[in-house]
Enzyme design. Structure first.
Site, PDB file in Angstrom:
ATOM      1  N   CYS A   1     116.548 -46.699  37.422  1.00 42.95           N
ATOM      2  CA  CYS A   1     115.936 -47.220  36.205  1.00 42.95           C
ATOM      3  C   CYS A   1     114.525 -46.647  36.111  1.00 42.95           C
ATOM      4  CB  CYS A   1     115.886 -48.750  36.309  1.00 42.95           C
ATOM      5  SG  CYS A   1     115.030 -49.573  34.961  1.00 42.95           S
TER       6      CYS A   1
ATOM      7  N   CYS B   1     115.688 -42.539  30.050  1.00 44.86           N
ATOM      8  CA  CYS B   1     116.230 -43.879  30.327  1.00 44.86           C
ATOM      9  C   CYS B   1     117.689 -43.679  30.716  1.00 44.86           C
ATOM     10  CB  CYS B   1     116.128 -44.754  29.083  1.00 44.86           C
ATOM     11  SG  CYS B   1     117.036 -46.326  29.196  1.00 44.86           S
TER      12      CYS B   1
HETATM   13  N1  DGL Z   1     117.908 -48.090  32.118  1.00 42.10           N
HETATM   14  C1  DGL Z   1     116.533 -48.369  32.181  1.00 42.10           C
HETATM   15  C2  DGL Z   1     115.640 -47.143  32.296  1.00 42.10           C
HETATM   16  O1  DGL Z   1     116.063 -46.129  32.779  1.00 42.10           O
HETATM   17  C3  DGL Z   1     115.916 -49.453  31.367  1.00 42.10           C
HETATM   18  C4  DGL Z   1     116.536 -49.981  30.137  1.00 42.10           C
HETATM   19  C5  DGL Z   1     115.924 -51.325  29.784  1.00 42.10           C
HETATM   20  O2  DGL Z   1     116.291 -52.286  30.428  1.00 42.10           O
HETATM   21  O3  DGL Z   1     115.063 -51.372  28.901  1.00 42.10           O
HETATM   22  O4  DGL Z   1     114.485 -47.189  31.941  1.00 42.10           O
END
Ligand code: DGL
Length: 286
Positions: free
Chosen positions: A77, A200
């Site tokens: 993440c 993301c």
């Molecule tokens: N998948 C996450 C990232 O790579 C975050 C998405 C979220 O929860 O806002 O930043």
């Protein structure tokens, strides 16, 4: 059990990190994985703030260590990495930890027009870590940075749709179109954006939609494979690569857990990783 045979913990705010898990499985087929989707608290990146994301990262890391004896952690993440990876590393120096950041350096090396689009959560793109990354590349390329409020949440929700529904639900499509058009012209001519960084992990699952909006000549860059290679390097350095026979019926290769509803995780696991619903479970992590 010997430490090398223990699982690798992988964590994201939700299902987005499954895109990283895909790459990890391909790079490290002998490893066991415990994936934790904090879907009960997703999204992290729109408005949660650093303190909240840090506290969740600590609680989840503690849970994965205590309940699953993980030998390494992959923070799949970008938002949690920006907010908390430095604290995880300093508070748990004995735990090898791999984080993610938008792949600006590879994009700068590949771009011909020198104009690069970057999409990510507001949390990631307004973080100090990201500002430092941008500053380190000043003069090498122009970066058009676009926070995509609501997009990770929409992707998270669209995962609950049963097949054969289009995985890219209407809201997801509309958000992709809005943010891509806000970034300016894409293409390979001078002044156009020829490279788009997916900052993301959720966005990897709408790569086809994004590609249809920016055109086939624009290169999309994500980080899953680079993270998987970095994880291999780290495990190798610490002599923690798994022996071939590390999975058994009692200790399977993959366990997927969520702090939210189980159905979206099961649907996403089936759609994107071809994993059966029995791999998934729920967990409460206060
Ligand atoms: N998948 C996450 C990232 O790579 C975050 C998405 C979220 O929860 O806002 O930043």
């Amino acid at each position: 059990m010997n430490r090398a045979a223990q699982p690798i913990g992988v964590f994201d705010s939700g299902i987005g990190g499954l895109s990283v898990l895909q790459a990890l499985r391909a790079e490290l087929p002998c490893e066991r994985f415990v994936y934790l989707a904090d879907s009960g608290n997703a999204p992290y990146g729109d408005a949660r703030g650093d303190a909240f994301v840090c506290a969740r990262t600590h609680a989840i890391t503690r849970y994965l260590r205590e309940q699953h004896q993980i030998k390494a952690l992959v923070v799949a993440c970008n938002t949690a990495t920006a907010a908390a990876i430095h604290e995880v590393r300093s508070s748990q120096p004995d735990l090898p930890a791999v984080g993610l950041e938008p792949a600006l350096k590879p994009a700068a090396a590949l771009s011909k027009t020198g104009r690069i689009g970057v999409i990510g959560t507001r949390g990631t793109l307004t973080s100090d870590k990201f500002s430092r990354l941008l500053a380190s590349l000043a003069g090498q390329a122009q970066f058009v940075v676009q926070p995509c409020d609501g997009l990770a949440r929409a992707i998270e929700h669209s995962a609950a749709l049963p097949l054969p529904n289009d995985p890219c639900a209407t809201e997801t499509r509309a958000l992709c179109a809005r943010y891509i058009s806000a970034m300016g012209p894409f293409g390979t001519e001078a002044g156009q954006i020829d490279t788009l960084v997916l900052g993301c992990t959720h966005y990897v699952f709408v790569a086809d939609e994004l590609r249809s909006l920016v055109g086939p000549q624009v290169r999309l860059i994500e980080t899953g494979q680079a993270v998987a290679r970095q994880t291999r390097r780290l495990l190798h350095k610490d002599s923690l690569l798994a022996p071939e026979d590390s999975a058994t019926e009692a200790t399977p290769f993959i366990r997927l857990l969520t702090t939210g509803a189980i159905e979206p995780l099961q649907a996403a696991a089936k759609r994107w990783l071809k994993l059966p619903p029995g791999c998934c479970g729920t967990v409460a992590i206060p």
